[in-house]
Motif scaffolding. Structure first.
Motif, PDB file in Angstrom:
ATOM      1  N   TRP A   1      42.429  35.278  27.455  1.00 33.90           N
ATOM      2  CA  TRP A   1      41.674  35.958  28.499  1.00 33.90           C
ATOM      3  C   TRP A   1      40.573  35.058  29.063  1.00 33.90           C
ATOM      4  O   TRP A   1      40.049  35.320  30.143  1.00 33.90           O
ATOM      5  CB  TRP A   1      41.100  37.246  27.947  1.00 33.90           C
ATOM      6  CG  TRP A   1      40.495  38.199  28.944  1.00 33.90           C
ATOM      7  CD1 TRP A   1      39.362  38.921  28.768  1.00 33.90           C
ATOM      8  CD2 TRP A   1      40.978  38.568  30.243  1.00 33.90           C
ATOM      9  NE1 TRP A   1      39.106  39.712  29.866  1.00 33.90           N
ATOM     10  CE2 TRP A   1      40.085  39.510  30.799  1.00 33.90           C
ATOM     11  CE3 TRP A   1      42.083  38.186  31.001  1.00 33.90           C
ATOM     12  CZ2 TRP A   1      40.253  40.074  32.061  1.00 33.90           C
ATOM     13  CZ3 TRP A   1      42.254  38.736  32.265  1.00 33.90           C
ATOM     14  CH2 TRP A   1      41.354  39.661  32.785  1.00 33.90           C
TER      15      TRP A   1
ATOM     16  N   SER B   1      31.307  33.976  39.006  1.00 31.04           N
ATOM     17  CA  SER B   1      32.031  33.965  40.278  1.00 31.04           C
ATOM     18  C   SER B   1      31.307  33.007  41.214  1.00 31.04           C
ATOM     19  O   SER B   1      30.243  33.329  41.755  1.00 31.04           O
ATOM     20  CB  SER B   1      32.090  35.369  40.894  1.00 31.04           C
ATOM     21  OG  SER B   1      32.625  35.302  42.209  1.00 31.04           O
TER      22      SER B   1
ATOM     23  N   ASN C   1      42.823  32.407  35.924  1.00 29.42           N
ATOM     24  CA  ASN C   1      43.598  33.609  36.242  1.00 29.42           C
ATOM     25  C   ASN C   1      45.100  33.375  36.282  1.00 29.42           C
ATOM     26  O   ASN C   1      45.880  34.231  35.855  1.00 29.42           O
ATOM     27  CB  ASN C   1      43.141  34.189  37.582  1.00 29.42           C
ATOM     28  CG  ASN C   1      41.786  34.869  37.477  1.00 29.42           C
ATOM     29  OD1 ASN C   1      41.266  35.069  36.383  1.00 29.42           O
ATOM     30  ND2 ASN C   1      41.209  35.217  38.616  1.00 29.42           N
ATOM     31  N   GLU C   2      45.533  32.207  36.825  1.00 27.69           N
ATOM     32  CA  GLU C   2      46.965  31.989  36.960  1.00 27.69           C
ATOM     33  C   GLU C   2      47.656  31.897  35.606  1.00 27.69           C
ATOM     34  O   GLU C   2      48.870  32.085  35.505  1.00 27.69           O
ATOM     35  CB  GLU C   2      47.245  30.729  37.788  1.00 27.69           C
ATOM     36  CG  GLU C   2      46.735  29.433  37.184  1.00 27.69           C
ATOM     37  CD  GLU C   2      45.335  29.089  37.673  1.00 27.69           C
ATOM     38  OE1 GLU C   2      44.965  27.907  37.596  1.00 27.69           O
ATOM     39  OE2 GLU C   2      44.619  30.011  38.133  1.00 27.69           O
TER      40      GLU C   2
ATOM     41  N   ALA D   1      39.608  40.267  36.969  1.00 26.07           N
ATOM     42  CA  ALA D   1      39.795  38.812  37.008  1.00 26.07           C
ATOM     43  C   ALA D   1      39.482  38.248  38.389  1.00 26.07           C
ATOM     44  O   ALA D   1      38.922  37.151  38.507  1.00 26.07           O
ATOM     45  CB  ALA D   1      41.230  38.467  36.603  1.00 26.07           C
ATOM     46  N   GLU D   2      39.850  38.971  39.441  1.00 23.32           N
ATOM     47  CA  GLU D   2      39.546  38.495  40.789  1.00 23.32           C
ATOM     48  C   GLU D   2      38.047  38.530  41.056  1.00 23.32           C
ATOM     49  O   GLU D   2      37.513  37.685  41.778  1.00 23.32           O
ATOM     50  CB  GLU D   2      40.304  39.342  41.810  1.00 23.32           C
ATOM     51  CG  GLU D   2      41.811  39.116  41.783  1.00 23.32           C
ATOM     52  CD  GLU D   2      42.557  40.052  42.705  1.00 23.32           C
ATOM     53  OE1 GLU D   2      41.939  41.047  43.156  1.00 23.32           O
ATOM     54  OE2 GLU D   2      43.755  39.804  42.969  1.00 23.32           O
TER      55      GLU D   2
ATOM     56  N   ARG E   1      35.701  33.084  32.950  1.00 25.36           N
ATOM     57  CA  ARG E   1      35.304  33.946  31.833  1.00 25.36           C
ATOM     58  C   ARG E   1      35.347  33.158  30.522  1.00 25.36           C
ATOM     59  O   ARG E   1      36.141  32.228  30.376  1.00 25.36           O
ATOM     60  CB  ARG E   1      36.267  35.145  31.713  1.00 25.36           C
ATOM     61  CG  ARG E   1      36.354  35.999  32.962  1.00 25.36           C
ATOM     62  CD  ARG E   1      37.503  36.998  32.857  1.00 25.36           C
ATOM     63  NE  ARG E   1      38.793  36.340  32.663  1.00 25.36           N
ATOM     64  CZ  ARG E   1      39.516  35.825  33.632  1.00 25.36           C
ATOM     65  NH1 ARG E   1      39.093  35.888  34.889  1.00 25.36           N
ATOM     66  NH2 ARG E   1      40.675  35.229  33.382  1.00 25.36           N
TER      67      ARG E   1
ATOM     68  N   GLN F   1      50.625  30.481  43.189  1.00 22.11           N
ATOM     69  CA  GLN F   1      51.306  31.200  42.131  1.00 22.11           C
ATOM     70  C   GLN F   1      52.735  30.690  42.002  1.00 22.11           C
ATOM     71  O   GLN F   1      53.502  30.692  42.939  1.00 22.11           O
ATOM     72  CB  GLN F   1      51.318  32.700  42.421  1.00 22.11           C
ATOM     73  CG  GLN F   1      51.903  33.530  41.296  1.00 22.11           C
ATOM     74  CD  GLN F   1      51.948  34.999  41.658  1.00 22.11           C
ATOM     75  OE1 GLN F   1      52.033  35.352  42.829  1.00 22.11           O
ATOM     76  NE2 GLN F   1      51.895  35.865  40.665  1.00 22.11           N
TER      77      GLN F   1
ATOM     78  N   PRO G   1      36.445  35.279  38.147  1.00 27.10           N
ATOM     79  CA  PRO G   1      37.537  34.339  37.849  1.00 27.10           C
ATOM     80  C   PRO G   1      37.243  33.363  36.710  1.00 27.10           C
ATOM     81  O   PRO G   1      38.168  32.767  36.166  1.00 27.10           O
ATOM     82  CB  PRO G   1      37.720  33.589  39.177  1.00 27.10           C
ATOM     83  CG  PRO G   1      36.418  33.745  39.895  1.00 27.10           C
ATOM     84  CD  PRO G   1      35.863  35.076  39.493  1.00 27.10           C
TER      85      PRO G   1
ATOM     86  N   LYS H   1      42.883  44.850  34.966  1.00 28.41           N
ATOM     87  CA  LYS H   1      42.663  43.454  34.582  1.00 28.41           C
ATOM     88  C   LYS H   1      42.642  42.542  35.809  1.00 28.41           C
ATOM     89  O   LYS H   1      41.809  41.636  35.917  1.00 28.41           O
ATOM     90  CB  LYS H   1      43.760  43.002  33.614  1.00 28.41           C
ATOM     91  CG  LYS H   1      43.693  43.606  32.230  1.00 28.41           C
ATOM     92  CD  LYS H   1      42.668  42.906  31.374  1.00 28.41           C
ATOM     93  CE  LYS H   1      42.712  43.392  29.940  1.00 28.41           C
ATOM     94  NZ  LYS H   1      41.614  42.793  29.126  1.00 28.41           N
ATOM     95  N   ILE H   2      43.573  42.778  36.724  1.00 27.29           N
ATOM     96  CA  ILE H   2      43.656  41.947  37.932  1.00 27.29           C
ATOM     97  C   ILE H   2      42.394  42.097  38.764  1.00 27.29           C
ATOM     98  O   ILE H   2      41.823  41.111  39.254  1.00 27.29           O
ATOM     99  CB  ILE H   2      44.908  42.318  38.740  1.00 27.29           C
ATOM    100  CG1 ILE H   2      46.178  41.903  37.986  1.00 27.29           C
ATOM    101  CG2 ILE H   2      44.876  41.675  40.124  1.00 27.29           C
ATOM    102  CD1 ILE H   2      47.446  42.455  38.582  1.00 27.29           C
TER     103      ILE H   2
ATOM    104  N   LEU I   1      46.410  36.060  33.415  1.00 27.38           N
ATOM    105  CA  LEU I   1      47.033  37.331  33.772  1.00 27.38           C
ATOM    106  C   LEU I   1      48.468  37.448  33.256  1.00 27.38           C
ATOM    107  O   LEU I   1      48.838  38.491  32.681  1.00 27.38           O
ATOM    108  CB  LEU I   1      46.966  37.543  35.278  1.00 27.38           C
ATOM    109  CG  LEU I   1      45.546  37.808  35.806  1.00 27.38           C
ATOM    110  CD1 LEU I   1      45.531  37.823  37.331  1.00 27.38           C
ATOM    111  CD2 LEU I   1      45.009  39.127  35.261  1.00 27.38           C
TER     112      LEU I   1
END
Length: 521
Positions: A411, A487, A415-416, A450-451, A456, A365, A454, A446-447, A419
């Protein structure tokens, strides 16, 4: 007097291989980052006259510490003089100038040759994933005859201009040597690690000072980080053979604590405190205490011996306050000068403690480029176009559909990227599936999703849109969407069809309403 022919001309040029069109320069204003942002994009070859166009477009921009000009670059190069002049124009602006390399819509791009000078003109310099920055020697090109003495003089003058630009941008002189090591007809695409080492890419840091101070008979190392998000400090001192750290992170907005100061009890409810060494998560912090005063959160902490040992070989120590949504504030302190190593070694004996990092997993991140956020949002909503010749009217219905599709595309990103983009797209409070919800609560959901999923993909079916804009300030868009989620870690996949609606504040582009329902295939 000797004469030089062929590869010499009165106009200095740098260019990547292959033909390129003249630069398109646009400037858009829109309400993002508190409504104080303009997005300028330079696309194509940099030619004489482009500096005048940049100055004309930006002449009326408001000045001030809270104002922001984000500049996206996608150029193979062009005129050296023009690149230098644009860079100096950016440096002279009395506002935050942030640059990155990408297309106008936020996709990966290139910045080569003379474009690299424009890049250095930004105060805060990012390089988004997939983008490239290339350098090589400058050169003359033409068939005119020029006296060798004039060439020598101009080479010296131009070299002086470039080194002065790099110096004013706090870029390591080694970057100029790297440019000179590559022939004019070749290109060196510089890796991110090297760009960071030369301080060409500095992200949110404009300046850092690491200095030893003597106060009350105690020596302290005070590292001051001045950057896009304010002033942050990390102080290191030795107390009774313990290394004690004190982090001071200034907040852009005051915490609502009534009295304006606090013993710190409320802080963990909003923030997690993280320390990273060379982007590796540390072990749990020792004897952590926090206080809040004068709009700054001060955290006093220690690190176990193996983590102190890791610092001895590190170049970067990150200190962060991470909100529950995943957004964070703080700073990455450059410790490559060895001063923190000297302080630690003077305090404790670490010879028996090998350096370690939590589970060996590196944190990926990083601060998301404000240029990427602005470009991505601008791709959906151009706001008030200030571009040359940009006078095409867009209806609220058309803009709403663009916002809708751009939301689905955002979306669908990793994820990085997804989000932070989601966090930037929602209003503080919204109607979420029939109930009022805060953005913080929504981002927590959302987090989690997403986790769990990952990977989508969301896409609206053409011809299924329903659009309602009762007035110019708000629009509701709904359509049938196809979605997929995967996933790899769990070996799971899911897919389906849904009716999905979003309501937008058309003045800000923020989502204030969300609803949906699964449909049969």
């Amino acid at each position: 007097m000797p004469l030089v022919r062929s590869c010499i001309v009165a106009t200095w040029l740098l260019s990547a291989a292959g033909a390129a069109s003249a630069a398109e320069i646009t400037l858009d204003k829109f309400d993002v980052f508190d409504g104080r942002t303009h997005h300028m994009h330079i696309e194509g070859r940099i030619e004489p006259g482009d500096t005048a166009r940049v100055r004309a477009l930006t002449a009326s921009l408001p000045a001030g510490r809270d104002e922001m000009l984000v500049v996206s670059l996608n150029s193979p190069g062009g005129s050296v003089q023009e690149g230098l002049d644009i860079a100096r124009t950016l440096q002279a602006m009395d506002l935050n100038v942030i640059v990155d390399v990408m297309t106008r819509d936020g996709d990966p791009g290139i910045c080569a040759s003379a474009c690299s000078y424009v890049f250095v003109g930004g105060t805060y310099r990012f390089l988004s994933a997939g983008s490239q920055l290339g350098v090589h020697q400058f050169r003359f090109v033409d068939d005119d005859l020029v006296r060798l003495s004039e060439v020598t003089r101009d080479v010296q003058n131009r070299s002086a201009d470039i080194t002065a630009l790099l110096s004013d941008a706090n870029v390591d002189p080694g970057f100029f040597s790297l440019m000179g090591a590559t022939a004019p007809d070749d290109m060196t695409w510089v890796d991110l690690t090297t760009l960071e080492r030369f301080n060409v890419v500095n992200r949110e840091r404009a300046y850092q000072d690491n200095a030893f101070t003597l106060k009350g008979g105690a020596i302290k190392l005070v590292m001051t980080h001045i950057g896009l998000y304010g002033i942050n400090r990390l102080t290191v001192q030795c107390l009774d053979s313990d290394v004690i750290f004190s982090s001071e992170i200034l907040l852009s907005d005051p915490l609502d604590l009534g009295s304006g100061q606090s013993d710190g009890a409320e802080i963990p409810q909003r923030f997690d405190f993280n320390v990273m060494i060379d982007r590796f998560n540390t072990a749990p912090i020792l004897h952590e205490t926090q206080t809040y005063a004068d709009q700054a959160i001060t955290t006093v902490f220690g690190l176990p011996a193996d983590q102190l040992a890791a610092i001895l070989a590190s170049d970067l120590v990150d200190v962060r306050l991470v909100e529950k949504s995943g957004a964070f504030i703080g700073a990455g302190f450059d410790v490559s000068d060895g001063k923190i190593k000297d302080m630690v070694e003077s305090c404790v004996d670490l010879s028996r403690h090998p350096a370690s990092r939590l589970e060996g997993l590196q944190d990926t991140q990083t601060t998301l480029s404000p240029v990427f956020v602005a470009a991505s949002l601008g791709a959906a909503r151009r706001g008030q176009p200030l571009s040359e010749g940009s006078d095409v009217a867009v209806s609220p219905e058309e803009m709403a559909v663009t916002l809708y599709n751009d939301y689905l595309a955002a979306w669908s990103k990793p994820n990085e990227l997804a989000l932070p983009l989601m966090n930037a797209r929602y209003g503080d409070v919204l109607d979420f599936y029939g109930a009022e919800m805060t953005k913080d609560a929504l981002m927590s959901e959302k987090i989690t999703f997403a986790e769990r999923w990952p990977e989508r993909r969301y896409a609206a079916r053409p011809g299924t849109f329903e659009i309602s804009c009762p007035d110019a300030s708000s629009c509701l868009v709904a359509s049938i969407i196809d979605w997929e989620a995967h996933s790899a870690a769990r070996g799971k996949s899911a897919s389906g069809v849904a009716w999905y609606g979003l309501g937008f504040d058309m003045e800000t582009g923020l989502v204030l309403f969300e609803d949906g329902k699964s449909q049969k295939r």
